[in-house]
Design a protein around this motif. Sequence first.
Motif, short mmCIF file in Angstrom:
data_model
loop_
_atom_site.label_atom_id
_atom_site.label_comp_id
_atom_site.label_asym_id
_atom_site.label_seq_id
_atom_site.Cartn_x
_atom_site.Cartn_y
_atom_site.Cartn_z
N GLY A 1 -1.50 8.87 10.59
CA GLY A 1 -2.93 8.58 10.79
C GLY A 1 -3.32 7.16 10.44
O GLY A 1 -4.51 6.84 10.42
N GLY A 2 -2.36 6.30 10.13
CA GLY A 2 -2.68 4.90 9.90
C GLY A 2 -2.18 4.33 8.58
O GLY A 2 -2.29 3.13 8.35
N ARG A 3 -1.70 5.17 7.67
CA ARG A 3 -1.18 4.75 6.36
C ARG A 3 -2.29 4.18 5.47
O ARG A 3 -3.43 4.10 5.88
CB ARG A 3 -0.02 3.74 6.52
CG ARG A 3 1.08 4.25 7.44
CD ARG A 3 2.30 3.37 7.38
NE ARG A 3 3.24 3.75 8.42
CZ ARG A 3 4.54 3.96 8.24
NH1 ARG A 3 5.07 3.79 7.05
NH2 ARG A 3 5.32 4.31 9.24
N ASN A 4 -1.91 3.85 4.25
CA ASN A 4 -2.85 3.36 3.25
C ASN A 4 -4.01 4.34 3.09
O ASN A 4 -5.17 3.97 3.00
CB ASN A 4 -3.38 1.96 3.63
CG ASN A 4 -4.18 1.33 2.48
OD1 ASN A 4 -3.99 1.68 1.31
ND2 ASN A 4 -5.07 0.42 2.82
N ARG A 5 -3.69 5.63 3.03
CA ARG A 5 -4.70 6.68 2.96
C ARG A 5 -4.04 7.96 2.44
O ARG A 5 -2.82 7.99 2.26
CB ARG A 5 -5.31 6.95 4.35
CG ARG A 5 -4.28 7.42 5.35
CD ARG A 5 -4.74 7.26 6.80
NE ARG A 5 -5.87 8.08 7.12
CZ ARG A 5 -5.81 9.35 7.52
NH1 ARG A 5 -4.63 9.94 7.67
NH2 ARG A 5 -6.89 10.02 7.80
N PHE A 6 -4.82 8.97 2.22
CA PHE A 6 -4.21 10.26 1.88
C PHE A 6 -4.85 11.37 2.66
O PHE A 6 -6.00 11.27 3.13
CB PHE A 6 -4.27 10.53 0.37
CG PHE A 6 -5.64 10.83 -0.19
CD1 PHE A 6 -6.18 12.11 -0.12
CD2 PHE A 6 -6.38 9.84 -0.82
CE1 PHE A 6 -7.44 12.39 -0.66
CE2 PHE A 6 -7.63 10.11 -1.35
CZ PHE A 6 -8.16 11.39 -1.28
N THR B 1 0.84 -1.20 0.00
CA THR B 1 0.00 0.00 0.00
C THR B 1 0.88 1.25 0.00
O THR B 1 2.09 1.17 0.22
CB THR B 1 -0.92 0.03 1.24
OG1 THR B 1 -0.10 0.05 2.42
CG2 THR B 1 -1.84 -1.16 1.26
N VAL B 2 0.23 2.39 -0.23
CA VAL B 2 0.95 3.66 -0.22
C VAL B 2 0.17 4.68 0.60
O VAL B 2 -1.05 4.58 0.74
CB VAL B 2 1.18 4.21 -1.65
CG1 VAL B 2 2.12 3.31 -2.43
CG2 VAL B 2 -0.15 4.40 -2.38
N SER B 3 0.90 5.64 1.13
CA SER B 3 0.31 6.80 1.80
C SER B 3 0.61 8.02 0.96
O SER B 3 1.68 8.11 0.34
CB SER B 3 0.88 6.96 3.21
OG SER B 3 0.62 5.82 3.99
N LEU B 4 -0.33 8.99 0.96
CA LEU B 4 -0.19 10.13 0.06
C LEU B 4 -0.53 11.43 0.74
O LEU B 4 -1.44 11.51 1.58
CB LEU B 4 -1.09 9.97 -1.18
CG LEU B 4 -1.04 8.64 -1.94
CD1 LEU B 4 -2.13 7.69 -1.43
CD2 LEU B 4 -1.24 8.86 -3.43
N GLY B 5 0.20 12.48 0.35
CA GLY B 5 -0.15 13.85 0.68
C GLY B 5 -0.55 14.56 -0.59
O GLY B 5 0.14 14.44 -1.62
N VAL B 6 -1.66 15.27 -0.56
CA VAL B 6 -2.21 15.90 -1.76
C VAL B 6 -2.44 17.38 -1.49
O VAL B 6 -3.22 17.74 -0.61
CB VAL B 6 -3.54 15.24 -2.17
CG1 VAL B 6 -4.02 15.80 -3.51
CG2 VAL B 6 -3.40 13.73 -2.23
N GLY B 7 -1.77 18.23 -2.25
CA GLY B 7 -1.95 19.66 -2.09
C GLY B 7 -2.36 20.31 -3.40
O GLY B 7 -1.90 19.91 -4.47
N SER B 8 -3.23 21.30 -3.31
CA SER B 8 -3.69 22.05 -4.49
C SER B 8 -3.60 23.54 -4.17
O SER B 8 -3.92 23.96 -3.06
CB SER B 8 -5.13 21.69 -4.85
OG SER B 8 -5.24 20.30 -5.08
N ILE B 9 -3.17 24.32 -5.16
CA ILE B 9 -2.94 25.74 -4.91
C ILE B 9 -3.11 26.54 -6.19
O ILE B 9 -2.86 26.05 -7.29
CB ILE B 9 -1.52 25.96 -4.35
CG1 ILE B 9 -1.34 27.39 -3.83
CG2 ILE B 9 -0.46 25.61 -5.37
CD1 ILE B 9 -0.04 27.61 -3.08
#
Length: 324
Positions: free
Chosen positions: A301-306, A268-276
């Motif tokens: 916060g638990g991984r496998n999420r964004f 699995t992967v964890s992701l950070g998503v930013g928009s500007i």
Amino acid sequence: MPDGIATSDAVYKTLLESTRAIPWKIDWQSMTFAYIGPQIEALLGWSQSSWVGVNDWAERMHPDDREAVVNFCVSQSQAGTDHEADYRALTASGEYVWIRDVVHVVRNAAGEVEALIGFMFDISERKQAEQRLADLQKQLEEYSYKDGLTGVANRRMFDRVLEVEWASAQRSLQPLSLILLDIDYFKQYNDHYGHIQGDDCLKSVGQALGMAASRPRDFVGRFGGEEFVLILPETDAAAAAQVAERCRRLVREQGIQHARSQVAPLLTVSLGVGSIVPTASAQALDFVAAVDKLLYRAKEGGRNRFEAAQWDAHTADVAELALR
């Protein structure tokens, strides 16, 4: 004609016709060949007698070269300027040979153009060498911007693309989104399965991300180690969240076993998503740092999420999206 002069002319003719360079002469008034060396037949296959006028020269030139070369040579000749021209000449068998024409303009006593004399040189080997060098340089440039393991772009390319897309977003006031993702428990994966399988895992993740970012300007790169990055131009927060979820799903669908993961039996992967929508004073590196913090929040916060956040052109405050 005195014997000495006749002998000299014969010597010069023999010398000219024994070189690899092909001598020629064109009468300017009639635009006809007064002479062309017999070597032309060995090079291009056309008989010496078939070179009558300049049309024969022009018509036996590659269509892509013809207009520019003819116009250049005519203008230079009219100006009385010696010149050179490279072009592809058609052979009698239908192939092309690279030629360099070196032209000298002969004037009469009144200063008017009387004739053109010159040499044709076969420069095919030189052109092939130049092309091989150009191909090599292109390949080296590609390698310098490509991650050698995964085949996606490397950090150096990320820096260049981000700079371009950031400036574009500032001018257009269009949203720009960035996704940073990290493979969950990758150290444990390497420890358990070994580094060779770990490398295969990184390649698979890179391929999955390439499918997730499908538009021409979307960018996928390896940020470092087991971290990857996506740049999504003209992409708002909602669309970026969809891409992030698609990344997560496509990695999961690779079906990569991960016995040492603490969140799932598959990788699995964890992701950070930013928009500007960046203001004129906003800094791209600050944006990257903010998205990196979102990635670490997703891991904490638990991984496998964004986790995602957005900024707009009117506020520096972060408006958090619904966290998934």
